[in-house]
Design an enzyme around this catalytic site. Structure first.
Site, short mmCIF file in Angstrom:
data_model
loop_
_atom_site.label_atom_id
_atom_site.label_comp_id
_atom_site.label_asym_id
_atom_site.label_seq_id
_atom_site.Cartn_x
_atom_site.Cartn_y
_atom_site.Cartn_z
N ASP A 158 0.46 -0.81 0.00
CA ASP A 158 -0.09 -0.39 0.09
C ASP A 158 1.31 0.73 0.16
O ASP A 158 1.23 1.71 0.88
CB ASP A 158 -0.77 -0.01 1.32
N HIS B 241 9.58 -1.14 8.85
CA HIS B 241 8.76 -2.38 9.26
C HIS B 241 8.83 -2.74 8.08
O HIS B 241 9.21 -4.05 7.92
CB HIS B 241 7.29 -0.83 9.19
#
Length: 321
Positions: free
Chosen positions: A11, A245
């Site tokens: 995303d 992340h």
């Protein structure tokens, strides 16, 4: 180490852009496609961002597909915190040159299934957004998806609090139903969650080295990530940098020895209560000797950061030749 064929399901926010860069930079990876999802930004704009990042890295040959644009049981709506953390455009409000071509017309879930059927154990899938596309692919053709060598996700929090609620991590919270369907399947999953990503940090000392390559890619990626570092300094000053992340998930998919894993059966709370979107050991399967989720609970952050920086600097310097 043999070359891994990889699909990224992103995303495309700032850390997804770094995940794409990591996959392009690692000589042990052949990135065969990128799927876009919703999350940090809408799926269509995530696809545009992915195309532009690939173009910046001289990797226009990698096709980009759009997957599902909404969670399983509700409509996606971008929240203000995503625009704050990733910028209005998803990549730190940095303008990247448009790609030379558009995203593919084929649905991303169908592409994933076709690739799984074609490559089987030679394919690695890394999801750094919601789990909607993976759950849809499992539901559509479980037997083919079962053949995939490795599915590594950035998501969840087992031993630390969540980052959107006290118990929920953002990618899981976007679509808990899909995440639960994925975790409770019999596919082998690596969960790279906040337990390890909050310990794996980047600072402007590192992005300064990217700028020193005097390449457009190094300069632009530094601009994108410096925006992220500044936001982290405001929101999470105790960390001392921005969390890696999504690129950590790519690194673990390639080399699981970066982390220590706990072997569990995981479930996601889908009831709309205080524990909504929590990732937790599945009580009903605690005594099941067969576990399907490897949860990263510790990380060799120094070794990972060294590999991360080596890959990025080598890529940027080679683009200048």
């Amino acid at each position: 180490m043999s070359v891994k064929k990889m699909i990224l399901d992103v995303d495309t926010g700032v850390d997804d852009a770094m995940a794409i860069t990591y996959a392009i930079a690692d000589p042990n990876v052949e990135l065969i496609g990128v799927l876009s999802s919703y999350g940090n930004i809408e799926a269509n704009r995530a696809a545009v961002n992915a195309l532009r990042v690939l173009h910046l890295l001289h990797a226009d040959q990698v096709p980009v597909f759009i997957g599902n644009t909404d969670p399983v049981d509700h409509k996606y709506q971008r929240i203000d915190i995503n625009a704050q953390i990733h910028g209005e455009n998803g990549i730190g409000d940095v303008d990247l040159e448009p790609a030379t071509h558009d995203f593919e017309s084929q649905n991303g879930v169908d592409f994933m299934i076709e690739a799984a059927e074609k490559y089987g154990k030679d394919l690695t899938i890394v999801a750094t957004g919601p789990m909607t596309n993976i759950a849809a692919a499992i539901k559509k053709n479980h037997d083919v998806m079962k053949q995939v060598n490795n599915i590594t996700i950035m998501g969840g929090a087992l031993t630390v609090p969540g980052n959107v609620t006290p118990v929920a991590e953002a990618n899981i919270e976007q679509d808990p139903v899909a995440a639960n369907e994925m975790f409770t399947s019999d596919l082998n999953i690596n969960m790279v969650g906040l337990d390890v990503t909050l310990r794996t940090l980047l600072t402007k000392a590192e992005t300064k080295q990217w700028r020193a390559t005097n390449t457009e890619a190094g300069q632009k990626m530094a601009d994108i990530v410096d925006y992220y570092i500044d936001v982290y300094a405001d929101i999470y000053p105790e960390l001392g940098g921005c969390s890696l992340h999504d690129p950590l998930a790519v690194g673990v998919a390639i080399d699981p020895s970066f982390v220590t894993m706990l072997h569990l059966n995981i479930m996601v709370t889908t009831e709309h209560d205080a524990y909504y979107a929590r990732t937790i050991a599945d009580k009903a399967r605690l005594n099941d000797p067969d576990t399907n989720v490897n949860v990263a609970v510790n990380v060799d952050k120094e070794r990972y950061l060294q590999e991360f920086m080596n890959l990025f600097l080598n890529l940027f310097n080679n683009l200048n030749k």
